[in-house]
Enzyme design. Structure first.
Site, PDB file in Angstrom:
ATOM      1  N   GLU A  91       0.869  -1.162   0.000  1.00 26.85           N
ATOM      2  CA  GLU A  91       0.000   0.000   0.000  1.00 26.85           C
ATOM      3  C   GLU A  91       0.915   1.224   0.000  1.00 26.85           C
ATOM      4  O   GLU A  91       1.798   1.336   0.855  1.00 26.85           O
ATOM      5  CB  GLU A  91      -0.882   0.003   1.254  1.00 26.85           C
ATOM      6  CG  GLU A  91      -1.804   1.199   1.258  1.00 26.85           C
ATOM      7  CD  GLU A  91      -2.737   1.263   2.467  1.00 26.85           C
ATOM      8  OE1 GLU A  91      -2.757   0.314   3.276  1.00 26.85           O
ATOM      9  OE2 GLU A  91      -3.434   2.288   2.580  1.00 26.85           O
ATOM     10  N   ARG A 100       5.063 -12.919   9.591  1.00 29.51           N
ATOM     11  CA  ARG A 100       5.769 -11.693   9.261  1.00 29.51           C
ATOM     12  C   ARG A 100       7.092 -11.636  10.004  1.00 29.51           C
ATOM     13  O   ARG A 100       7.305 -12.330  10.996  1.00 29.51           O
ATOM     14  CB  ARG A 100       4.906 -10.469   9.574  1.00 29.51           C
ATOM     15  CG  ARG A 100       4.610 -10.274  11.054  1.00 29.51           C
ATOM     16  CD  ARG A 100       3.489  -9.257  11.275  1.00 29.51           C
ATOM     17  NE  ARG A 100       3.807  -7.945  10.742  1.00 29.51           N
ATOM     18  CZ  ARG A 100       3.086  -7.328   9.789  1.00 29.51           C
ATOM     19  NH1 ARG A 100       2.037  -7.901   9.276  1.00 29.51           N
ATOM     20  NH2 ARG A 100       3.421  -6.147   9.368  1.00 29.51           N
ATOM     21  N   LYS A 103       4.075   0.756  10.031  1.00 30.16           N
ATOM     22  CA  LYS A 103       4.207   1.954   9.187  1.00 30.16           C
ATOM     23  C   LYS A 103       3.700   3.198   9.898  1.00 30.16           C
ATOM     24  O   LYS A 103       4.217   4.286   9.686  1.00 30.16           O
ATOM     25  CB  LYS A 103       3.392   1.762   7.912  1.00 30.16           C
ATOM     26  CG  LYS A 103       4.136   1.057   6.807  1.00 30.16           C
ATOM     27  CD  LYS A 103       3.360   1.290   5.520  1.00 30.16           C
ATOM     28  CE  LYS A 103       3.361   0.055   4.659  1.00 30.16           C
ATOM     29  NZ  LYS A 103       2.345   0.117   3.615  1.00 30.16           N
TER      30      LYS A 103
HETATM   31  P1  ATP Z   1      -0.373  -1.551   6.671  1.00 34.16           P
HETATM   32  O1  ATP Z   1      -1.247  -2.516   5.908  1.00 34.16           O
HETATM   33  O2  ATP Z   1      -0.638  -1.464   8.126  1.00 34.16           O
HETATM   34  O3  ATP Z   1      -0.211  -0.233   6.020  1.00 34.16           O
HETATM   35  P2  ATP Z   1       1.706  -3.377   5.966  1.00 34.16           P
HETATM   36  O4  ATP Z   1       3.017  -3.501   6.657  1.00 34.16           O
HETATM   37  O5  ATP Z   1       0.797  -4.538   5.889  1.00 34.16           O
HETATM   38  O6  ATP Z   1       1.073  -2.141   6.656  1.00 34.16           O
HETATM   39  P3  ATP Z   1       1.586  -3.268   3.120  1.00 34.16           P
HETATM   40  O7  ATP Z   1       2.043  -2.184   2.233  1.00 34.16           O
HETATM   41  O8  ATP Z   1       0.171  -3.649   3.073  1.00 34.16           O
HETATM   42  O9  ATP Z   1       1.985  -2.815   4.553  1.00 34.16           O
HETATM   43  O10 ATP Z   1       2.513  -4.537   2.907  1.00 34.16           O
HETATM   44  C1  ATP Z   1       2.815  -5.054   1.653  1.00 34.16           C
HETATM   45  C2  ATP Z   1       3.167  -6.492   1.778  1.00 34.16           C
HETATM   46  O11 ATP Z   1       4.284  -6.661   2.634  1.00 34.16           O
HETATM   47  C3  ATP Z   1       2.024  -7.285   2.351  1.00 34.16           C
HETATM   48  O12 ATP Z   1       1.858  -8.461   1.592  1.00 34.16           O
HETATM   49  C4  ATP Z   1       2.460  -7.588   3.739  1.00 34.16           C
HETATM   50  O13 ATP Z   1       1.933  -8.805   4.169  1.00 34.16           O
HETATM   51  C5  ATP Z   1       3.980  -7.639   3.615  1.00 34.16           C
HETATM   52  N1  ATP Z   1       4.596  -7.270   4.882  1.00 34.16           N
HETATM   53  C6  ATP Z   1       4.403  -6.152   5.599  1.00 34.16           C
HETATM   54  N2  ATP Z   1       5.098  -6.184   6.742  1.00 34.16           N
HETATM   55  C7  ATP Z   1       5.761  -7.356   6.776  1.00 34.16           C
HETATM   56  C8  ATP Z   1       6.644  -7.982   7.695  1.00 34.16           C
HETATM   57  N3  ATP Z   1       6.994  -7.412   8.840  1.00 34.16           N
HETATM   58  N4  ATP Z   1       7.139  -9.201   7.369  1.00 34.16           N
HETATM   59  C9  ATP Z   1       6.805  -9.790   6.209  1.00 34.16           C
HETATM   60  N5  ATP Z   1       5.987  -9.261   5.307  1.00 34.16           N
HETATM   61  C10 ATP Z   1       5.454  -8.056   5.564  1.00 34.16           C
HETATM   62 MG    MG Z   2      -1.224  -4.230   4.629  1.00 29.47          MG
END
Ligand code: ATP
Ligand code: MG
Length: 571
Positions: free
Chosen positions: A47, A272, A282
């Site tokens: 995102e 994760r 984030k």
């Molecule tokens: P949010 O959804 O709260 O903004 P997010 O960390 O999920 O934060 P995204 O941009 O949705 O951010 O993440 C993109 C991809 O990265 C998703 O598929 C998510 O599952 C993966 N991802 C995010 N954080 C981690 C992590 N700590 N370890 C492994 N994969 C991650």
């Molecule tokens: Mg996310």
């Protein structure tokens, strides 16, 4: 080179590489049964509401790595369904970071917002099929109706609207007739479902906001759960890999694909990445930036990819780290020492050596003729003889580290003290003959003599010295600023706080120490931003982005000591 002693213990206890992780097992089984006609097609779906961090790197290496391994494809898809938090700046930064990690999405750069028309048309189909309805409850009221894990929810009073009324209301939502939050489109599933995600989840919300790509075309925006699977479906993804918190959203992912009767990818969840001393949310990272606790998203203390890059981490080290942590179904916390270990391994193999004195103490070599100098020779990288040698000038006045001299040293101090002899690295032996102090008792200058017979680093009479110290010739030195970085948080778990405090109380006040007046060997003049070096005996350093010839700035990437290698050695 014996001076840093960190080459030991290269083999660490990690899974043998040939064993398949559980996702590879699924893929290989699918390839065997021909489930996806032999295709492997993954995606990385960020995102664009912040910069990528080391946790995202795990997901990137996994998704692109699987595509590479199985000769498949991996898409980059921006999950841009929330215009209030998303920006072009983030889109650009994300692309830079994925490329820097070494991955290529070729022409497959997609945006969920590209699918808004299709998503809308599918929503209309679901309304016509009696599987979606317009609801007038507010978000608060919906929460009250939702029930709990143990109690069923209550149905919305609008749940049984006619198809015609739903179509009319949805069209008017789209046309902008209603204010934010006044209505939603919801899937009609089951308010008593044991999985609360299936209790008539919201598909669309009203949000009068300008989108970074679709502008003002839309004032209704699809929710993540309604968008994600459909986007995967449109891109004909085979394995839709996400983190564990989406495990109980999977039934909904499946419900939408089935209700629409569209191509249906398989969602697979993995744990994760969590790292000690590191915060990865984030929202928190944004707070660090907006509250100016750090100097922007790419501050070298940030766990962002851009921060790691600016700090001097290498893409190879990050990829190696992601490989070693593997993929599992169980949440855990990874010791940041493992990341550091991967980094040291890579830098040790590739970073040219140089000498730098961070806290200089002036040394006069009394028997070295004034006005003369000579060139010593040092290896560019002892790990890589093909890298050759470098010339390092020495003269009568040099600098050494303040720490390498003690006025009254204990026996085990193998550096310089009155009457003691040490080796100047890459040069000759010197013996301390005296020192001067200022009024405050601070040592300001040391006097030494050198033994011309010891050029090349050993004495013809076989006498040994216990210590080797680094130095820089005063007249040849390049002046620089050096920034020493430490963990941003003092606790392994930055969220571990007293009740009346928040994570800010765990910020490390010493996370950045700026040293000016550092002295570098002249081969470092004109070093380009982003270049990494090993400063002998000190650690790995990288030229900062803002560094110029007039004002060289180096960031300490990491010290030499490798605690992970020692842990692994003991095992
Ligand atoms: P949010 O959804 O709260 O903004 P997010 O960390 O999920 O934060 P995204 O941009 O949705 O951010 O993440 C993109 C991809 O990265 C998703 O598929 C998510 O599952 C993966 N991802 C995010 N954080 C981690 C992590 N700590 N370890 C492994 N994969 C991650
Ligand atoms: Mg996310």
């Amino acid at each position: 080179m014996k001076s840093n002693g960190h080459d030991a213990g290269k083999e660490t206890t990690t899974e043998p590489r040939e064993s398949l992780n559980f996702i590879e097992q699924i893929i290989e089984e699918d390839l065997k049964t021909g489930k996806w006609d032999g295709r492997v097609h993954t995606r990385f779906p960020p995102e664009p509401n912040g910069y990528l961090h080391i946790g995202h790197a795990k997901s990137i290496c996994l998704n692109f790595g699987l595509a590479n391994k199985y000769h498949g494809k991996c898409n980059l898809r921006f999950d841009d369904t929330n215009p209030s938090k998303e920006e072009q700046e983030y889109v650009d930064a994300i692309k830079t970071d994925v490329r820097w990690l070494g991955f290529d999405w070729e022409d497959r750069e997609f945006f969920a917002s590209d699918y808004f028309d299709q998503l809308h048309d599918w929503a209309v189909e679901l309304i016509k099929a009696g599987k979606a309805f317009v609801c007038d409850l507010s978000f608060d009221e919906m929460r009250e109706h939702r029930g709990t894990l143990t109690e069923p929810g209550t149905e919305s009073p609008h749940r049984n609207r006619s198809v015609a009324e739903n179509l009319d209301l949805f069209a008017r939502m789209k046309a902008g007739e209603f204010p934010n939050g006044s209505r939603t489109l919801r899937a009609k599933i089951d308010m008593a479902h044991p999985n609360v995600n299936l209790r008539d989840p919201v598909m669309y919300r009203i949000m009068h906001a300008t989108h970074h790509r679709t502008g003002d075309k839309w004032c209704i925006y699809p929710m993540y759960d309604y968008t994600h699977g459909e986007s995967d479906s449109l891109e004909r993804i085979t394995h839709s890999i996400c983190t564990l918190e989406f495990e109980n959203h999977r039934p909904l992912y499946d419900w939408f694909c089935d209700a629409l009767g569209i191509y249906h990818p398989q969602q697979i969840e993995f744990a994760r990445l969590n790292l000690t001393y590191t915060m990865m949310s984030k929202r928190r990272l944004l707070e660090l930036v907006t509250e100016k606790i750090v100097n922007g998203w790419d501050d070298p203390r940030m766990p962002t990819i851009s921060g790691l890059r600016r700090r001097g981490y290498t893409p190879a080290a990050v990829r190696e780290f992601c490989q070693r942590i593997g993929v599992t179904k169980f949440d855990g916390v990874t010791d940041i020492a493992l990341l550091d270990h991967c980094l040291r391994d890579d830098l040790n193999a590739h970073a040219p050596r140089a000498m730098a004195v961070l806290k200089p103490l002036r040394v006069v070599i009394e028997n070295y003729p004034a006005g003369e100098s000579e060139e010593c020779e040092g290896a560019v990288n002892p790990q890589d003889p093909s890298a050759g040698t470098r010339k390092i000038p020495i003269s009568r006045v040099i600098y050494i580290e303040q720490d390498d001299f003690m006025e009254d040293p204990p026996k085990k101090f193998f550096r310089l003290g009155p009457g003691r002899e040490v080796r100047l690295r890459n040069a000759f032996f010197v013996t301390c003959t005296g020192f001067t102090k200022d009024d405050s008792g601070e040592v300001t200058e040391i006097r030494c003599t050198y033994d011309p017979q010891t050029r090349g680093g050993s004495a013809p009479d076989g006498r040994k010295v216990k210590g080797t110290i680094h130095w820089v010739s005063a007249e040849h030195a390049v002046d620089a600023e050096v920034r020493l970085y430490n963990h941003l948080f003092t606790k392994e778990n930055p969220d571990d706080v007293e009740e009346d405090q928040d994570w800010r109380s765990n910020l490390n006040p010493d996370s950045l120490e700026v040293l000016t007046g550092c002295k570098l060997e002249p081969s470092l003049a004109g070093a380009q931003p982003g270049t990494q070096y090993q400063f002998e005996r000190l650690g790995y350093f990288c030229v900062d982005l803002d560094s110029t010839d007039a004002r060289p700035i180096f960031n300490r990437t990491i010290t030499l000591r490798d605690s992970w290698a020692k842990v692994a050695e003991k095992k």
